[in-house]
Motif scaffolding. Structure first.
Motif, PDB file in Angstrom:
ATOM      1  N   CYS A 100       0.855  -1.198   0.000  1.00 43.78           N
ATOM      2  CA  CYS A 100       0.000   0.000   0.000  1.00 43.78           C
ATOM      3  C   CYS A 100       0.885   1.241   0.000  1.00 43.78           C
ATOM      4  O   CYS A 100       1.943   1.236   0.633  1.00 43.78           O
ATOM      5  CB  CYS A 100      -0.879   0.028   1.246  1.00 43.78           C
ATOM      6  SG  CYS A 100      -2.025  -1.346   1.333  1.00 43.78           S
ATOM      7  N   GLY A 101       0.431   2.271  -0.665  1.00 40.11           N
ATOM      8  CA  GLY A 101       1.164   3.539  -0.666  1.00 40.11           C
ATOM      9  C   GLY A 101       2.571   3.354  -1.209  1.00 40.11           C
ATOM     10  O   GLY A 101       2.788   2.750  -2.270  1.00 40.11           O
ATOM     11  N   THR A 102       3.539   3.847  -0.455  1.00 41.37           N
ATOM     12  CA  THR A 102       4.941   3.723  -0.850  1.00 41.37           C
ATOM     13  C   THR A 102       5.310   2.276  -1.178  1.00 41.37           C
ATOM     14  O   THR A 102       6.008   2.003  -2.162  1.00 41.37           O
ATOM     15  CB  THR A 102       5.826   4.226   0.312  1.00 41.37           C
ATOM     16  OG1 THR A 102       5.623   5.628   0.437  1.00 41.37           O
ATOM     17  CG2 THR A 102       7.289   3.947   0.074  1.00 41.37           C
ATOM     18  N   SER A 103       4.841   1.359  -0.364  1.00 42.15           N
ATOM     19  CA  SER A 103       5.199  -0.048  -0.572  1.00 42.15           C
ATOM     20  C   SER A 103       4.633  -0.563  -1.895  1.00 42.15           C
ATOM     21  O   SER A 103       5.258  -1.387  -2.573  1.00 42.15           O
ATOM     22  CB  SER A 103       4.697  -0.895   0.601  1.00 42.15           C
ATOM     23  OG  SER A 103       5.376  -0.507   1.785  1.00 42.15           O
ATOM     24  N   SER A 151       5.836  -4.259   3.357  1.00 38.52           N
ATOM     25  CA  SER A 151       5.161  -3.426   4.354  1.00 38.52           C
ATOM     26  C   SER A 151       6.124  -3.088   5.487  1.00 38.52           C
ATOM     27  O   SER A 151       6.573  -3.976   6.197  1.00 38.52           O
ATOM     28  CB  SER A 151       3.951  -4.161   4.931  1.00 38.52           C
ATOM     29  OG  SER A 151       3.380  -3.404   5.979  1.00 38.52           O
ATOM     30  N   ARG A 152       6.414  -1.807   5.631  1.00 39.26           N
ATOM     31  CA  ARG A 152       7.293  -1.397   6.732  1.00 39.26           C
ATOM     32  C   ARG A 152       6.700  -1.784   8.080  1.00 39.26           C
ATOM     33  O   ARG A 152       7.371  -2.348   8.934  1.00 39.26           O
ATOM     34  CB  ARG A 152       7.519   0.126   6.671  1.00 39.26           C
ATOM     35  CG  ARG A 152       8.397   0.657   7.793  1.00 39.26           C
ATOM     36  CD  ARG A 152       8.557   2.155   7.700  1.00 39.26           C
ATOM     37  NE  ARG A 152       7.319   2.879   7.995  1.00 39.26           N
ATOM     38  CZ  ARG A 152       7.208   4.193   8.010  1.00 39.26           C
ATOM     39  NH1 ARG A 152       8.267   4.939   7.724  1.00 39.26           N
ATOM     40  NH2 ARG A 152       6.054   4.781   8.299  1.00 39.26           N
ATOM     41  N   SER A 153       5.418  -1.485   8.256  1.00 40.33           N
ATOM     42  CA  SER A 153       4.799  -1.656   9.579  1.00 40.33           C
ATOM     43  C   SER A 153       4.466  -3.112   9.892  1.00 40.33           C
ATOM     44  O   SER A 153       4.437  -3.521  11.050  1.00 40.33           O
ATOM     45  CB  SER A 153       3.511  -0.827   9.652  1.00 40.33           C
ATOM     46  OG  SER A 153       2.568  -1.328   8.717  1.00 40.33           O
ATOM     47  N   THR A 190      -0.479  -3.228   8.040  1.00 41.08           N
ATOM     48  CA  THR A 190      -1.417  -2.551   7.145  1.00 41.08           C
ATOM     49  C   THR A 190      -2.616  -3.462   6.793  1.00 41.08           C
ATOM     50  O   THR A 190      -2.431  -4.603   6.359  1.00 41.08           O
ATOM     51  CB  THR A 190      -0.660  -2.098   5.876  1.00 41.08           C
ATOM     52  OG1 THR A 190       0.351  -1.179   6.298  1.00 41.08           O
ATOM     53  CG2 THR A 190      -1.569  -1.422   4.871  1.00 41.08           C
ATOM     54  N   VAL A 234       6.625   8.960   9.911  1.00 40.38           N
ATOM     55  CA  VAL A 234       5.422   8.572   9.178  1.00 40.38           C
ATOM     56  C   VAL A 234       5.790   8.427   7.694  1.00 40.38           C
ATOM     57  O   VAL A 234       5.478   7.421   7.052  1.00 40.38           O
ATOM     58  CB  VAL A 234       4.313   9.625   9.365  1.00 40.38           C
ATOM     59  CG1 VAL A 234       3.110   9.304   8.500  1.00 40.38           C
ATOM     60  CG2 VAL A 234       3.927   9.731  10.834  1.00 40.38           C
ATOM     61  N   GLN A 278       7.746   7.505   4.655  1.00 34.87           N
ATOM     62  CA  GLN A 278       8.763   6.467   4.424  1.00 34.87           C
ATOM     63  C   GLN A 278       9.847   6.947   3.467  1.00 34.87           C
ATOM     64  O   GLN A 278       9.540   7.528   2.432  1.00 34.87           O
ATOM     65  CB  GLN A 278       8.128   5.239   3.774  1.00 34.87           C
ATOM     66  CG  GLN A 278       7.234   4.446   4.664  1.00 34.87           C
ATOM     67  CD  GLN A 278       7.075   2.998   4.166  1.00 34.87           C
ATOM     68  OE1 GLN A 278       8.004   2.424   3.594  1.00 34.87           O
ATOM     69  NE2 GLN A 278       5.924   2.427   4.408  1.00 34.87           N
ATOM     70  N   GLU A 292       3.008  13.992   0.767  1.00 30.53           N
ATOM     71  CA  GLU A 292       3.012  13.687   2.203  1.00 30.53           C
ATOM     72  C   GLU A 292       3.823  14.715   2.991  1.00 30.53           C
ATOM     73  O   GLU A 292       3.362  15.221   4.013  1.00 30.53           O
ATOM     74  CB  GLU A 292       3.631  12.303   2.450  1.00 30.53           C
ATOM     75  CG  GLU A 292       2.786  11.139   1.976  1.00 30.53           C
ATOM     76  CD  GLU A 292       3.467   9.806   2.218  1.00 30.53           C
ATOM     77  OE1 GLU A 292       2.772   8.793   2.293  1.00 30.53           O
ATOM     78  OE2 GLU A 292       4.713   9.762   2.316  1.00 30.53           O
ATOM     79  N   THR A 329      -1.073   8.582   9.221  1.00 33.51           N
ATOM     80  CA  THR A 329      -0.466   7.922  10.376  1.00 33.51           C
ATOM     81  C   THR A 329       0.637   6.986   9.892  1.00 33.51           C
ATOM     82  O   THR A 329       0.685   6.641   8.711  1.00 33.51           O
ATOM     83  CB  THR A 329      -1.508   7.100  11.156  1.00 33.51           C
ATOM     84  OG1 THR A 329      -2.274   6.335  10.220  1.00 33.51           O
ATOM     85  CG2 THR A 329      -2.431   8.004  11.945  1.00 33.51           C
ATOM     86  N   ARG A 330       1.487   6.552  10.792  1.00 32.44           N
ATOM     87  CA  ARG A 330       2.639   5.726  10.419  1.00 32.44           C
ATOM     88  C   ARG A 330       2.199   4.385   9.846  1.00 32.44           C
ATOM     89  O   ARG A 330       2.820   3.844   8.942  1.00 32.44           O
ATOM     90  CB  ARG A 330       3.537   5.515  11.641  1.00 32.44           C
ATOM     91  CG  ARG A 330       4.833   4.830  11.287  1.00 32.44           C
ATOM     92  CD  ARG A 330       5.698   4.659  12.514  1.00 32.44           C
ATOM     93  NE  ARG A 330       6.922   3.988  12.134  1.00 32.44           N
ATOM     94  CZ  ARG A 330       7.030   2.683  11.946  1.00 32.44           C
ATOM     95  NH1 ARG A 330       5.975   1.904  12.104  1.00 32.44           N
ATOM     96  NH2 ARG A 330       8.185   2.147  11.590  1.00 32.44           N
TER      97      ARG A 330
END
Ligand code: F1P
Length: 289
Positions: A39-42, A82-84, A87, A132, A134, A199, A284-285
């Motif tokens: 998602c997003g950057t990923s 995914s960094r987190s 997600t 937040v 990346q 962002e 959010t992060r």
């Protein structure tokens, strides 16, 4: 945080590239049919990797925003970035795919639900971030995957050092609209460049495959537009952009290093506009539903 994390990218890329051989058994083998999701950057890193892998002849590779993964397609493997590791859309997708598809995750934190759902987990703890927004996690994940394809060289790291050291082109901070263009794998990087500017700097940005820009989007180009090509430009395009009065930016650096220049521009614009890039608006992060 983001300024410091951004500056550590050359070191992180070196570490990531150095891990590729040792992790080969957890990464897609040549000939596998794979989907790469995020998602997003990923997601944008997934787009870049998919183009690189297909282009290198290693096997069919599709990239999807995790929310748009087409159910029922027979992939040998899904690679989730995914960094987190938390997600929602990625977790939902990993839970949905059948057992004949291998689940490989590249994440920043081992103690996450995504790690528990995966057949192969690759943790890039050294590149994890407090921010937040990346920067280094995403580019390090892509560097690892790129090195696994045999497409990373020391010159990329040197280019990133140049991207950090050289002054930004003058006059860009004052531009009111930014368009990023890419070709092949750098289309994903152009999308990511545009996202960074939104962002971190709340800037009006767009991104297109370079030749697509000519088919309509160029209509909004004005004297206060900056059009930034990541990677080699198709011949004639610069002249067409100049004819609109817009500013043309291109560099001879590796496109991933060019992205570092854009990240720096995003911080410079945030600064000029009195924004704190460590507190992006409405974001959010880890984005969880
Ligand atoms: C991806 C993401 C980023 C965004 C922000 C929040 O999450 O949506 O694209 O810039 O950092 O997270 P992840 O799945 O990579 O943790």
């Amino acid at each position: 945080h983001v300024a410091q994390e951004l500056a550590s990218q050359p070191d992180c890329w070196q570490v990531a590239a150095g891990m590729a051989d040792g992790l080969a058994h957890r990464l897609p083998a040549a000939g596998e049919r794979i989907a790469v999701v995020g998602c997003g950057t990923s997601y944008f890193m997934a787009q870049a990797y998919a183009a690189l892998r297909e282009g290198s002849g290693q096997g069919e590779t599709d990239a999807f925003a995790a929310s748009e993964f087409p159910a029922g397609r027979p992939y040998d493997r899904v690679v989730a970035l995914s960094r987190s590791g938390t997600t929602t859309e990625v977790l939902g997708l990993l839970g949905k795919i059948g057992d004949t598809t291998r689940r490989t995750v590249v994440i920043g934190d081992p103690d996450t639900p995504m790690a528990a759902m995966a057949d192969d987990t690759i943790v890039l703890e050294f590149a994890d971030e407090k921010s937040v927004v990346q920067t280094r996690f995403a580019t390090s994940a892509l560097t690892l995957l790129r090195a696994h394809l045999g497409l990373h060289t020391d010159a990329v790291v040197e280019d990133a050092q140049v991207a950090l050291a050289e002054p930004l082109p003058t006059g860009l901070v004052e531009c009111s609209q930014f368009t990023f263009l890419g070709q092949g794998w750098s289309v994903g990087l152009a999308n990511e460049a545009a996202l960074k500017m939104r962002e971190a700097a709340l800037a009006w940005t767009e991104a297109y495959p370079a030749m697509e820009y000519r088919h309509g989007p160029i209509s909004i180009s004005t004297r206060s537009t900056a059009t930034w090509m990541l990677g080699e430009a198709p011949s004639g395009l610069m002249d067409e952009v100049h004819a609109t009065g817009a500013r043309w930016v291109a560099g001879g650096l590796d496109p991933l290093a060019e992205l570092v220049r854009v990240q720096r521009l995003a911080l410079a614009i945030a600064n000029a506009r009195g924004l704190d890039p460590d507190r992006p608006r409405h974001l959010t992060r880890s984005v969880i539903l």
